[in-house]
Design a protein around this motif. Structure first.
Motif, PDB file in Angstrom:
ATOM      1  N   GLY A 173       0.997  -1.430   0.142  1.00  0.00           N
ATOM      2  CA  GLY A 173       0.278   0.158   0.293  1.00  0.00           C
ATOM      3  C   GLY A 173       1.452   0.916  -0.241  1.00  0.00           C
ATOM      4  N   GLY A 177       0.647   3.837  -2.785  1.00  0.00           N
ATOM      5  CA  GLY A 177       0.044   5.416  -2.377  1.00  0.00           C
ATOM      6  C   GLY A 177       1.327   6.467  -2.883  1.00  0.00           C
ATOM      7  N   ALA A 181       0.659   9.017  -5.880  1.00  0.00           N
ATOM      8  CA  ALA A 181       0.476  10.399  -5.543  1.00  0.00           C
ATOM      9  C   ALA A 181       1.337  11.673  -6.251  1.00  0.00           C
ATOM     10  CB  ALA A 181       0.701  11.116  -3.936  1.00  0.00           C
ATOM     11  N   ASN A 187      -3.314   9.902  -9.564  1.00  0.00           N
ATOM     12  CA  ASN A 187      -4.209  10.122  -8.228  1.00  0.00           C
ATOM     13  C   ASN A 187      -5.507  10.062  -8.652  1.00  0.00           C
ATOM     14  OD1 ASN A 187      -5.033  10.414  -5.615  1.00  0.00           O
ATOM     15  ND2 ASN A 187      -5.732  12.889  -6.348  1.00  0.00           N
ATOM     16  N   GLN A 191      -8.125   7.054  -6.710  1.00  0.00           N
ATOM     17  CA  GLN A 191      -9.471   7.064  -5.741  1.00  0.00           C
ATOM     18  C   GLN A 191     -10.056   6.479  -6.207  1.00  0.00           C
ATOM     19  OE1 GLN A 191      -8.536   8.514  -2.828  1.00  0.00           O
ATOM     20  NE2 GLN A 191      -7.520   9.579  -3.386  1.00  0.00           N
ATOM     21  N   LEU A 194     -10.365   3.311  -5.139  1.00  0.00           N
ATOM     22  CA  LEU A 194     -10.114   3.280  -3.483  1.00  0.00           C
ATOM     23  C   LEU A 194     -11.613   3.017  -3.095  1.00  0.00           C
ATOM     24  CD1 LEU A 194      -7.217   4.896  -2.167  1.00  0.00           C
ATOM     25  CD2 LEU A 194      -7.469   2.588  -2.255  1.00  0.00           C
ATOM     26  N   ILE A 233      -2.938   2.890   1.649  1.00  0.00           N
ATOM     27  CA  ILE A 233      -3.039   3.604  -0.070  1.00  0.00           C
ATOM     28  C   ILE A 233      -3.203   5.343   0.031  1.00  0.00           C
ATOM     29  CG2 ILE A 233      -3.813   4.275  -2.565  1.00  0.00           C
ATOM     30  CD1 ILE A 233      -3.579   0.880  -2.400  1.00  0.00           C
ATOM     31  N   ARG A 234      -4.528   5.174   0.434  1.00  0.00           N
ATOM     32  CA  ARG A 234      -5.413   6.741   0.708  1.00  0.00           C
ATOM     33  C   ARG A 234      -4.413   7.658   1.411  1.00  0.00           C
ATOM     34  NH1 ARG A 234     -10.318   7.454  -0.960  1.00  0.00           N
ATOM     35  NH2 ARG A 234     -11.084   5.638  -0.967  1.00  0.00           N
ATOM     36  N   TYR A 235      -4.715   6.880   2.615  1.00  0.00           N
ATOM     37  CA  TYR A 235      -3.602   7.861   3.862  1.00  0.00           C
ATOM     38  C   TYR A 235      -2.206   8.356   3.395  1.00  0.00           C
ATOM     39  CZ  TYR A 235      -6.220   8.385   7.843  1.00  0.00           C
ATOM     40  OH  TYR A 235      -7.613   7.876   8.526  1.00  0.00           O
ATOM     41  N   THR A 236      -1.395   7.829   2.255  1.00  0.00           N
ATOM     42  CA  THR A 236       0.064   8.008   1.990  1.00  0.00           C
ATOM     43  C   THR A 236      -0.639   8.986   0.879  1.00  0.00           C
ATOM     44  OG1 THR A 236       0.837   5.697   2.210  1.00  0.00           O
ATOM     45  CG2 THR A 236       1.866   6.876   0.560  1.00  0.00           C
ATOM     46  N   ILE A 237      -0.944   8.519   0.197  1.00  0.00           N
ATOM     47  CA  ILE A 237      -2.161   9.773  -0.963  1.00  0.00           C
ATOM     48  C   ILE A 237      -1.812  11.046  -0.131  1.00  0.00           C
ATOM     49  CG2 ILE A 237      -3.312  10.520  -2.321  1.00  0.00           C
ATOM     50  CD1 ILE A 237      -3.436   8.144  -3.625  1.00  0.00           C
ATOM     51  N   GLY A 277      -2.029   5.870   8.370  1.00  0.00           N
ATOM     52  CA  GLY A 277      -2.446   5.387   7.691  1.00  0.00           C
ATOM     53  C   GLY A 277      -2.062   4.009   8.042  1.00  0.00           C
TER      54      GLY A 277
END
Length: 350
Positions: A173, A177, A181, A187, A191, A194, A233-237, A277
């Motif tokens: 992840g 990510g 990003a 992205n 998204q 996700l 993945i989401r928090y890294t982005i 994340g």
């Protein structure tokens, strides 16, 4: 009817061309939709908004049509041609046997030998170095409760599954990510994917895992990885894209390349968000491991499942508190470290 009949995939390459075209169409339509929505937010005239909405409708219709074509083409070609097949499940079962024999079972045995005093001291020392006595006492006390409640080896079983699955989710992840990003187009596509995965109920991830790997520990690990990779993945982005603009501009003016800016500016500043994340990844993984109690598993998940038909409320409540202690102790340590690091970087007020 063979449950795994759909795994007999046709080997003719032009069928995969249909599938690849459909995936490309979906990704292109998602990125086009995101760009058009951004343009619509910038337009102030009614004519511009109408034109943007018309283009958006056209792209969405085209994407939907391509999806239908791919689906119908796949079903039609599979119906016509049944002779050229190979069974993926033969390979997945072989992979499962190797993984469990050489990795999962030795790791499980190692975790079951961990003494409760050692883990209590470990959580206490980590909490003390992070932010003093308060997190140290709270984290150590939660771990000690699990042992005093008599669910130590069951908790270690959960820890072993959670550790391996979350490690895989992080390995997949976080780099993914970072890759997503780097550009707005990546992205936008990621998204959408996700959001698509987060619409599934959690237990749905068990179905493909069981179909490929049978009712086994590997199936549980795969289901946890599928479910828990999304927040990583989401928090890294989010962390990389929310680095303060002045820092990025300063690095650019200093002559840094895009790669140097990413590794020396963006990533160090995004580490607190990435850790949050990872924290959410652990929480999602713990939740998924407990759902896996519905299939073949042991540990606290099995304790909860067995307590329900026997109407053993006390056993279920204590086991549930033990599960909560696992999650809260890890969440406490990671959240305390993340807040401390944000204060050091000046991202929040001290």
């Amino acid at each position: 009817v063979d449950l795994f009949d759909f795994l007999h995939l046709s080997a003719r390459p032009w069928i995969y061309v249909f599938v690849a075209a459909g995936l490309v169409a979906l990704m292109y339509g998602a990125s086009a939709r995101t760009r058009l929505l951004a343009q619509a937010s910038d337009d102030v005239g009614s004519h511009g908004e109408a034109a943007t909405q018309a283009r958006q409708s056209l792209r969405f219709t085209w994407t939907a049509a391509m999806t239908v074509i791919v689906a119908l083409g796949w079903v039609t070609l599979r119906t016509i041609d049944e002779s050229f097949t190979f069974n993926i499940r033969n390979y997945t079962i072989a992979f499962r046997d190797v993984l469990e024999s050489w990795v999962l079972l030795p790791m499980r045995d190692a975790f079951l030998t961990i003494p409760w005093v050692g883990l209590v001291l470990l959580f206490g020392v980590i909490g003390y170095f992070i932010n003093g006595r308060r997190p140290a006492l709270l984290a150590a006390g939660m771990i000690a409760f699990i042992s005093l409640a008599g669910f130590w080896w069951q908790a270690m079983w959960i820890f072993y599954q959670l550790t391996f699955a979350v490690l895989l989710a992080i390995i997949f992840g976080v780099p993914f990510g970072i890759w997503a990003a780097t550009t707005a187009r990546r992205n936008a596509v990621v998204q959408v994917i996700l959001d698509f995965f987060q619409t599934f109920p959690s237990f749905v991830y068990l179905f493909p895992a069981i179909m490929f790997f049978g009712v086994s520990e590997t199936a549980i690990i795969v289901a946890v990885v599928l479910s828990a990779s999304v927040p990583a993945i989401r928090y890294t982005i989010f962390g990389i894209q929310n680095v303060p603009k002045p820092l990025i501009e300063a690095s650019t003016m200093a002559g840094c390349t895009r790669r140097q800016t990413l590794w020396k500016v963006k990533l160090p500043m995004a580490i607190p968000e990435i850790m949050l994340g990872i924290n959410q990844t652990i929480m999602f993984g713990l939740f998924m491991v407990m759902i896996a109690g519905l299939i073949k598993t042991t540990g606290l998940a099995r304790e909860l499942i067995e307590a329900q038909p026997n109407i053993d409320s006390g056993r279920a409540i204590v086991a549930g508190i033990a599960v909560a202690c696992i999650g809260m102790s890890i969440d406490l340590l990671i959240s305390e470290w993340s807040d401390k690091r944000k204060k050091q970087l000046g991202l929040i007020e001290a």
